[in-house]
Design an enzyme around this catalytic site. Structure first.
Site: not given
Ligand SMILES: Nc1nc2c(ncn2[C@@H]2O[C@H](COP(=O)(O)OP(=O)(O)OP(=O)(O)O)[C@@H](O)[C@H]2O)c(=O)[nH]1
Length: 225
Positions: A75
């Site tokens: 996360d």
């Molecule tokens: N490609 C990329 N994605 C980013 C970056 N910073 C944050 N993210 C994405 O932002 C999202 C952060 O949200 P989270 O709630 O941690 O994860 P999520 O996408 O909801 O996926 P889950 O693990 O299923 O909760 C993630 O998918 C990260 O990969 C970046 O610099 N590059």
């Protein structure tokens, strides 16, 4: 080969693992993040307990289908100006935040949680609560770690910000930016593990795997081998 399950919907996280040659499966489960937040109730951006709790909840939610495998939950949260930012979801929220981030810096924290289910005999189906599953007899090592990196932003004009938001990219990224996508145009530098910014520190995963007596090289899947 040791089975590694990534319990995340994040396309960036599975891409990071694939590009690092790490063989893995993706298993997405529904996690009630609000319930996890309510259990912890912390809003202090410096307190990573909630970040690890959410990463753990993601991993634990996958346990019923993870017998014999290692499960990784993650996360990410962006600490900026005394606040904790997740994904903005809307253009208005992204714009308000990015106008403040312009020319400034913040810290992207990613929580990682690894559960070792290789020796478990637990029948997770008997328990319907994530916490119970986690403590169900038989789960192996369960360990978390946070990796953080400071992100320094270039000055962004309102035209730049509006054009970036119009692409849709920032809306589903913690902190409203990427460093490896279109957003990279506005990143002056990153102090720390850039993988932690994208959403999964491969180096931190190596450390967690070592606690489960697994060398990361055991998970390498090199083309043709
Ligand atoms: N490609 C990329 N994605 C980013 C970056 N910073 C944050 N993210 C994405 O932002 C999202 C952060 O949200 P989270 O709630 O941690 O994860 P999520 O996408 O909801 O996926 P889950 O693990 O299923 O909760 C993630 O998918 C990260 O990969 C970046 O610099 N590059």
């Amino acid at each position: 080969m040791t089975r590694l399950i990534l319990a995340s919907q994040s396309p960036a996280r599975t891409k990071l693992l694939t590009e690092a040659g790490i063989h893995h499966e993706v298993l997405v489960s529904d996690v009630d993040e609000d319930a996890v937040q309510a259990r912890y109730g912390v809003t202090d951006p410096h307190d990573t307990a909630l970040l690890l709790a959410r990463a753990k909840a993601e991993a634990v939610a996958a346990l019923p289908e993870a017998e014999g495998a290692l499960v990784l939950g993650c996360d990410s949260v962006f600490e900026f100006d005394g606040e904790s930012h997740g994904k903005p979801y809307t253009a208005a929220v992204a714009r308000e935040r990015m106008l403040r981030m312009s020319g400034s810096k913040g810290t992207l924290h990613t929580g990682h949680w690894l559960v070792d289910c290789r020796d478990t005999e637990a029948d997770f189906d008997e328990t319907d609560d994530a916490e119970d599953r986690e403590t169900a007899e038989g789960t192996g090592a369960t360990l978390g770690a946070v990796s953080s990196a400071d992100v320094h932003f270039a000055e962004m004009s309102e035209v730049d910000i509006d054009a970036y938001i119009a692409t849709g990219e920032p809306l589903h990224c913690a902190g409203s930016f990427t460093i490896d996508g279109l957003g990279g145009a506005f990143i002056r530098k990153v102090d720390g593990d850039p993988h932690a910014v994208v959403g999964l520190s491969i180096s931190t995963l190596r450390e967690l795997l070592s606690h489960a007596n697994v060398g990361i090289t055991e998970l390498w899947q090199v083309d043709g081998q």
